[in-house]
Design a protein around this motif. Structure first.
Motif, mmCIF file in Angstrom:
data_model
loop_
_atom_site.group_PDB
_atom_site.id
_atom_site.type_symbol
_atom_site.label_atom_id
_atom_site.label_comp_id
_atom_site.label_asym_id
_atom_site.label_seq_id
_atom_site.Cartn_x
_atom_site.Cartn_y
_atom_site.Cartn_z
ATOM 1 N N ARG A 12 0.833 -1.206 0.000
ATOM 2 C CA ARG A 12 0.000 0.000 0.000
ATOM 3 C C ARG A 12 0.868 1.256 0.000
ATOM 4 O O ARG A 12 1.870 1.329 0.700
ATOM 5 C CB ARG A 12 -0.889 0.049 1.233
ATOM 6 C CG ARG A 12 -2.041 -0.909 1.182
ATOM 7 C CD ARG A 12 -2.996 -0.628 2.343
ATOM 8 N NE ARG A 12 -4.072 -1.570 2.344
ATOM 9 C CZ ARG A 12 -5.211 -1.380 1.685
ATOM 10 N NH1 ARG A 12 -5.399 -0.291 1.004
ATOM 11 N NH2 ARG A 12 -6.157 -2.286 1.731
ATOM 12 N N GLY A 64 -7.175 8.719 0.267
ATOM 13 C CA GLY A 64 -8.238 8.031 -0.461
ATOM 14 C C GLY A 64 -9.256 9.013 -1.008
ATOM 15 O O GLY A 64 -9.692 9.920 -0.305
ATOM 16 N N GLN A 65 -9.642 8.840 -2.272
ATOM 17 C CA GLN A 65 -10.596 9.735 -2.916
ATOM 18 C C GLN A 65 -11.939 9.082 -3.188
ATOM 19 O O GLN A 65 -12.862 9.746 -3.596
ATOM 20 C CB GLN A 65 -10.019 10.249 -4.243
ATOM 21 C CG GLN A 65 -8.824 11.132 -4.062
ATOM 22 C CD GLN A 65 -9.176 12.414 -3.351
ATOM 23 O OE1 GLN A 65 -10.105 13.117 -3.737
ATOM 24 N NE2 GLN A 65 -8.462 12.719 -2.293
ATOM 25 N N GLY A 66 -12.029 7.796 -2.990
ATOM 26 C CA GLY A 66 -13.303 7.138 -3.221
ATOM 27 C C GLY A 66 -13.116 5.683 -3.577
ATOM 28 O O GLY A 66 -12.016 5.247 -3.899
ATOM 29 N N MET A 67 -14.226 4.953 -3.495
ATOM 30 C CA MET A 67 -14.192 3.520 -3.765
ATOM 31 C C MET A 67 -15.312 3.184 -4.747
ATOM 32 O O MET A 67 -16.427 3.668 -4.601
ATOM 33 C CB MET A 67 -14.372 2.741 -2.465
ATOM 34 C CG MET A 67 -14.189 1.245 -2.626
ATOM 35 S SD MET A 67 -14.397 0.347 -1.078
ATOM 36 C CE MET A 67 -12.936 0.845 -0.208
ATOM 37 N N LYS A 84 -17.930 0.524 -6.696
ATOM 38 C CA LYS A 84 -18.757 -0.603 -6.261
ATOM 39 C C LYS A 84 -18.548 -1.803 -7.174
ATOM 40 O O LYS A 84 -19.489 -2.425 -7.633
ATOM 41 C CB LYS A 84 -20.231 -0.189 -6.255
ATOM 42 C CG LYS A 84 -20.540 0.874 -5.242
ATOM 43 C CD LYS A 84 -22.000 1.245 -5.266
ATOM 44 C CE LYS A 84 -22.275 2.319 -4.230
ATOM 45 N NZ LYS A 84 -23.665 2.728 -4.229
ATOM 46 N N GLY A 86 -14.292 -3.155 -4.641
ATOM 47 C CA GLY A 86 -13.422 -2.422 -3.735
ATOM 48 C C GLY A 86 -12.293 -1.652 -4.397
ATOM 49 O O GLY A 86 -11.327 -1.279 -3.736
ATOM 50 N N THR A 87 -12.383 -1.376 -5.698
ATOM 51 C CA THR A 87 -11.376 -0.554 -6.357
ATOM 52 C C THR A 87 -11.333 0.809 -5.682
ATOM 53 O O THR A 87 -12.363 1.432 -5.468
ATOM 54 C CB THR A 87 -11.691 -0.396 -7.858
ATOM 55 O OG1 THR A 87 -11.616 -1.679 -8.471
ATOM 56 C CG2 THR A 87 -10.723 0.550 -8.535
ATOM 57 N N THR A 88 -10.128 1.275 -5.324
ATOM 58 C CA THR A 88 -9.966 2.522 -4.586
ATOM 59 C C THR A 88 -9.039 3.457 -5.339
ATOM 60 O O THR A 88 -8.020 3.042 -5.877
ATOM 61 C CB THR A 88 -9.374 2.247 -3.190
ATOM 62 O OG1 THR A 88 -10.145 1.244 -2.543
ATOM 63 C CG2 THR A 88 -9.384 3.487 -2.334
ATOM 64 N N GLU A 89 -9.413 4.743 -5.343
ATOM 65 C CA GLU A 89 -8.586 5.784 -5.953
ATOM 66 C C GLU A 89 -7.908 6.585 -4.852
ATOM 67 O O GLU A 89 -8.548 6.974 -3.885
ATOM 68 C CB GLU A 89 -9.447 6.708 -6.811
ATOM 69 C CG GLU A 89 -8.683 7.858 -7.401
ATOM 70 C CD GLU A 89 -9.577 8.848 -8.122
ATOM 71 O OE1 GLU A 89 -9.038 9.795 -8.676
ATOM 72 O OE2 GLU A 89 -10.810 8.680 -8.103
ATOM 73 N N TYR A 90 -6.614 6.805 -5.015
ATOM 74 C CA TYR A 90 -5.836 7.606 -4.071
ATOM 75 C C TYR A 90 -5.191 8.763 -4.821
ATOM 76 O O TYR A 90 -4.848 8.628 -5.996
ATOM 77 C CB TYR A 90 -4.717 6.773 -3.425
ATOM 78 C CG TYR A 90 -5.182 5.577 -2.656
ATOM 79 C CD1 TYR A 90 -5.629 5.695 -1.345
ATOM 80 C CD2 TYR A 90 -5.157 4.310 -3.226
ATOM 81 C CE1 TYR A 90 -6.042 4.587 -0.625
ATOM 82 C CE2 TYR A 90 -5.569 3.194 -2.516
ATOM 83 C CZ TYR A 90 -6.000 3.341 -1.221
ATOM 84 O OH TYR A 90 -6.408 2.243 -0.521
ATOM 85 N N ARG A 115 -5.957 1.386 -6.934
ATOM 86 C CA ARG A 115 -5.815 0.016 -6.427
ATOM 87 C C ARG A 115 -7.031 -0.755 -6.923
ATOM 88 O O ARG A 115 -8.133 -0.614 -6.409
ATOM 89 C CB ARG A 115 -5.761 -0.001 -4.903
ATOM 90 C CG ARG A 115 -5.624 -1.395 -4.338
ATOM 91 C CD ARG A 115 -5.556 -1.338 -2.807
ATOM 92 N NE ARG A 115 -5.772 -2.642 -2.258
ATOM 93 C CZ ARG A 115 -6.940 -3.098 -1.805
ATOM 94 N NH1 ARG A 115 -7.990 -2.324 -1.799
ATOM 95 N NH2 ARG A 115 -7.031 -4.315 -1.336
#
Length: 107
Positions: free
Chosen positions: A38, A44-47, A49, A52-56, A65
């Motif tokens: 990580r 973190g900017q959001g996930m 649906k 669980g893909t996450t934007e940083y 991710r």
């Protein structure tokens, strides 16, 4: 006159830090994600649906991710982009993701 030199020195140090800090944080975070760890200098900017893909976002860069549920398992991986070439999560990954098969318990 001494006060003016002091302000110039402080301003110069601030400018140097402002130019170097983003490069250092990008370098560290890109090394971490290349080792499948990580990132630490991001927010973190959001996930999405999709599993669980996450934007940083970091100082001038974006890390995605990927963690997508697909038939029979999960696809995961990291991607990093420098500003202003940020990607939209809806566009999907540009690299091949690692696939993990679902473990089904036998009864």
């Amino acid at each position: 006159m001494k006060l003016k030199k002091k302000y110039i020195a402080v301003l110069l140090i601030f400018i140097i830090l402002a130019l170097c800090l983003p490069k250092v944080t990008y370098s560290i975070d890109s090394k971490l994600i290349s080792n499948d760890l990580r990132p630490i200098f991001v927010i973190g900017q959001g996930m999405a649906k999709d599993g669980g893909t996450t934007e940083y976002r970091g100082l001038g860069y974006q890390i995605i991710r990927w963690n997508r549920l697909v038939n029979g398992g999960i696809e995961y991986g990291y991607e990093i982009y420098k500003a202003p070439n940020y990607r939209n999560l809806n566009d999907g990954p540009t690299t091949k993701l690692t696939f993990i098969k679902n473990q089904q318990s036998g009864n």
